[in-house]
Enzyme design. Structure first.
Site, PDB file in Angstrom:
ATOM      1  N   ARG A  19      20.587   7.290   9.280  1.00 35.17           N
ATOM      2  CA  ARG A  19      21.933   7.821   9.045  1.00 35.17           C
ATOM      3  C   ARG A  19      22.034   8.224   7.584  1.00 35.17           C
ATOM      4  O   ARG A  19      21.108   8.029   6.812  1.00 35.17           O
ATOM      5  CB  ARG A  19      23.056   6.861   9.503  1.00 35.17           C
ATOM      6  CG  ARG A  19      22.773   5.408   9.514  1.00 35.17           C
ATOM      7  CD  ARG A  19      22.601   4.816   8.171  1.00 35.17           C
ATOM      8  NE  ARG A  19      23.649   5.224   7.262  1.00 35.17           N
ATOM      9  CZ  ARG A  19      23.561   5.289   5.958  1.00 35.17           C
ATOM     10  NH1 ARG A  19      22.438   4.947   5.360  1.00 35.17           N
ATOM     11  NH2 ARG A  19      24.563   5.676   5.197  1.00 35.17           N
ATOM     12  N   GLY A  20      23.205   8.819   7.227  1.00 33.90           N
ATOM     13  CA  GLY A  20      23.346   9.405   5.892  1.00 33.90           C
ATOM     14  C   GLY A  20      23.018  10.895   6.015  1.00 33.90           C
ATOM     15  O   GLY A  20      21.990  11.264   6.605  1.00 33.90           O
ATOM     16  N   ALA A  21      23.901  11.742   5.465  1.00 26.97           N
ATOM     17  CA  ALA A  21      23.812  13.178   5.745  1.00 26.97           C
ATOM     18  C   ALA A  21      22.428  13.804   5.460  1.00 26.97           C
ATOM     19  O   ALA A  21      21.859  14.460   6.343  1.00 26.97           O
ATOM     20  CB  ALA A  21      24.920  13.905   4.983  1.00 26.97           C
ATOM     21  N   ARG A  53      25.018  14.157  16.082  1.00 31.96           N
ATOM     22  CA  ARG A  53      26.215  13.674  15.360  1.00 31.96           C
ATOM     23  C   ARG A  53      26.959  14.895  14.820  1.00 31.96           C
ATOM     24  O   ARG A  53      26.321  15.855  14.379  1.00 31.96           O
ATOM     25  CB  ARG A  53      25.850  12.713  14.209  1.00 31.96           C
ATOM     26  CG  ARG A  53      25.437  11.329  14.702  1.00 31.96           C
ATOM     27  CD  ARG A  53      25.290  10.340  13.562  1.00 31.96           C
ATOM     28  NE  ARG A  53      26.562   9.792  13.112  1.00 31.96           N
ATOM     29  CZ  ARG A  53      26.691   9.054  12.011  1.00 31.96           C
ATOM     30  NH1 ARG A  53      25.637   8.789  11.248  1.00 31.96           N
ATOM     31  NH2 ARG A  53      27.876   8.565  11.670  1.00 31.96           N
ATOM     32  N   GLN A 149      27.503  -0.465   5.726  1.00 33.27           N
ATOM     33  CA  GLN A 149      26.433   0.232   4.974  1.00 33.27           C
ATOM     34  C   GLN A 149      26.405  -0.211   3.513  1.00 33.27           C
ATOM     35  O   GLN A 149      25.342  -0.280   2.900  1.00 33.27           O
ATOM     36  CB  GLN A 149      26.654   1.755   5.021  1.00 33.27           C
ATOM     37  CG  GLN A 149      26.390   2.401   6.368  1.00 33.27           C
ATOM     38  CD  GLN A 149      27.672   2.571   7.153  1.00 33.27           C
ATOM     39  OE1 GLN A 149      28.608   1.786   7.025  1.00 33.27           O
ATOM     40  NE2 GLN A 149      27.721   3.571   8.015  1.00 33.27           N
ATOM     41  N   ASP A 190      29.553  14.056   3.647  1.00 30.54           N
ATOM     42  CA  ASP A 190      28.838  14.508   4.844  1.00 30.54           C
ATOM     43  C   ASP A 190      29.065  15.989   5.116  1.00 30.54           C
ATOM     44  O   ASP A 190      28.257  16.631   5.772  1.00 30.54           O
ATOM     45  CB  ASP A 190      29.246  13.673   6.054  1.00 30.54           C
ATOM     46  CG  ASP A 190      28.679  12.283   5.928  1.00 30.54           C
ATOM     47  OD1 ASP A 190      29.249  11.478   5.166  1.00 30.54           O
ATOM     48  OD2 ASP A 190      27.626  12.020   6.538  1.00 30.54           O
ATOM     49  N   ASN A 200      33.763  12.163   4.281  1.00 32.00           N
ATOM     50  CA  ASN A 200      32.810  11.106   3.947  1.00 32.00           C
ATOM     51  C   ASN A 200      33.228   9.865   4.745  1.00 32.00           C
ATOM     52  O   ASN A 200      34.238   9.873   5.466  1.00 32.00           O
ATOM     53  CB  ASN A 200      32.787  10.841   2.439  1.00 32.00           C
ATOM     54  CG  ASN A 200      31.622   9.938   2.036  1.00 32.00           C
ATOM     55  OD1 ASN A 200      30.484  10.184   2.448  1.00 32.00           O
ATOM     56  ND2 ASN A 200      31.879   8.904   1.261  1.00 32.00           N
ATOM     57  N   LYS A 201      32.466   8.824   4.601  1.00 33.59           N
ATOM     58  CA  LYS A 201      32.709   7.599   5.371  1.00 33.59           C
ATOM     59  C   LYS A 201      34.169   7.161   5.312  1.00 33.59           C
ATOM     60  O   LYS A 201      34.781   7.198   4.241  1.00 33.59           O
ATOM     61  CB  LYS A 201      31.779   6.502   4.831  1.00 33.59           C
ATOM     62  CG  LYS A 201      31.847   5.166   5.508  1.00 33.59           C
ATOM     63  CD  LYS A 201      31.688   5.248   7.004  1.00 33.59           C
ATOM     64  CE  LYS A 201      30.410   5.947   7.434  1.00 33.59           C
ATOM     65  NZ  LYS A 201      30.408   6.332   8.857  1.00 33.59           N
TER      66      LYS A 201
HETATM   67  O1  MRU Z   1      27.865   7.116   9.247  1.00 31.32           O
HETATM   68  P1  MRU Z   1      26.852   7.249   8.147  1.00 31.32           P
HETATM   69  O2  MRU Z   1      26.262   5.943   7.724  1.00 31.32           O
HETATM   70  O3  MRU Z   1      25.801   8.302   8.456  1.00 31.32           O
HETATM   71  O4  MRU Z   1      27.698   7.803   6.928  1.00 31.32           O
HETATM   72  C1  MRU Z   1      27.070   8.076   5.706  1.00 31.32           C
HETATM   73  C2  MRU Z   1      28.012   8.483   4.669  1.00 31.32           C
HETATM   74  O5  MRU Z   1      29.193   8.665   4.893  1.00 31.32           O
HETATM   75  C3  MRU Z   1      27.450   8.759   3.322  1.00 31.32           C
HETATM   76  O6  MRU Z   1      28.386   8.399   2.339  1.00 31.32           O
HETATM   77  C4  MRU Z   1      27.148  10.256   3.253  1.00 31.32           C
HETATM   78  O7  MRU Z   1      26.179  10.625   4.173  1.00 31.32           O
HETATM   79  C5  MRU Z   1      26.888  10.646   1.858  1.00 31.32           C
HETATM   80  S1  MRU Z   1      25.255  11.093   1.302  1.00 31.32           S
HETATM   81  C6  MRU Z   1      24.159  10.010   1.855  1.00 31.32           C
END
Ligand code: MRU
Length: 298
Positions: A19-21, A53, A149, A190, A200-201
């Site tokens: 996970r993470g963009a 996703r 996270q 994201d 973002n999250k």
């Molecule tokens: O749901 P996730 O864990 O994929 O969410 C990740 C985030 O929101 C990060 O902050 C985002 O991808 C920023 S860059 C890694």
């Protein structure tokens, strides 16, 4: 984790094994390489990965970048390798651009370090570089319910990088700011729309509002591959809603009464008006963001 088909990779992205963009985008690229090696229908593989996703636009951008190589597995492999190198390189450059913005005690959210990216990090890369330059005293890490996270990944990454960090519950941020114990907020993204609104999250929007209320700068660090000029503003960003079961549980423990519903929005949208500066590999942008975003990502 061994993934042997596009379907395996799509499921790993959906289930947040990865996970993470930026890491989602790169995983999708490798998913296409795996699919080509195993003789899968590449249009079907692309479709499956694209649906895995909805919010991180890096996924679509990585798959778009590979489409011209579908007819040639060697070229596809080379394109995925090149993309991986470019993503990591962009993060290193972004960290150098952003480090001078930070000083003292910074607060971050979710996970934006090596585990979520091309290997260096977005917001966390900036934090680590600022610390390397002797500018940081302390990092506050929001635990980031429900997936944790921050607590599980960011805390570990900061410990590896030997950056002093303290994990807080997400609801502690307001009090820390009121006590004057935070100097800046920095987060990743994201997807950033053409006007600078960004997803973002979940919890990021609240932190940006709090930062504004307390007169603190709020920075967002992202590679240009996270900018989506086709999405005009934050209202048009697709926000993932995940299984409420993930909110019901804290690790292996079910903590909600079965009779009470739960809602799990995975992301929120922070309006550009709350952002002090955007850090990218092409420099630091100050408001108004629209024209600058078109220039660097167009
Ligand atoms: O749901 P996730 O864990 O994929 O969410 C990740 C985030 O929101 C990060 O902050 C985002 O991808 C920023 S860059 C890694």
């Amino acid at each position: 984790v061994a993934l042997r088909s596009a379907a395996d990779v799509a499921e790993a992205i959906r289930a947040m094994v990865v996970r993470g963009a930026p890491a989602i985008g790169l995983s999708a690229a490798w998913g296409m390489v795996v699919a080509a090696r195993h003789g899968e229908d590449l249009a079907a593989a692309d479709f499956l990965l694209r649906q895995s996703r909805p919010t991180a636009v890096n996924l679509a951008h990585a798959l778009d970048a590979l489409q011209s190589c579908w007819g040639n597995p060697d070229a596809l492999l080379l394109a995925a390798e090149t993309l991986a190198r470019e993503v990591e390189r962009a993060e290193v450059v972004m960290a150098a651009h952003g480090a001078s913005l930070l000083r003292g005690r910074v607060l971050t959210h979710c996970n934006t370090g090596p585990l979520a990216t091309g290997g260096y990090g977005t917001a966390l890369g900036v934090i680590v570089e600022a610390h390397r330059r002797g500018r940081l005293q302390q990092v506050w890490v929001g635990e980031t319910r429900p997936y944790l996270q921050g607590a599980r990944l960011t805390a570990w990454e900061l410990a590896q990088a030997k950056v002093p960090a303290t994990v807080i519950t997400d609801s502690t941020a307001a009090t820390l700011m009121a006590q004057g114990r935070v100097d800046a907020v920095i987060v990743g993204a994201d997807r950033m729309a053409a006007n600078g609104d960004f997803a973002n999250k979940i919890g990021t929007y609240g932190l940006a509002v709090l930062a504004r209320h307390h007169g603190l700068p709020c920075y967002v660090a992202l590679p240009t591959s996270t900018i989506d000029l086709l999405t005009p503003d934050g209202a048009a960003i697709p926000i993932e809603e995940r299984d409420p079961e993930e909110v019901r549980c804290l690790g292996p423990c079910r903590v909600l009464p079965d009779s009470v519903p739960a809602l799990h929005l995975a992301f929120d949208v922070t309006p550009a008006a709350l952002v002090t500066a955007i850090v990218t590999e092409r420099g630091v942008l100050r408001p108004p963001f629209g024209e600058a975003l078109r220039r660097i990502a167009g």
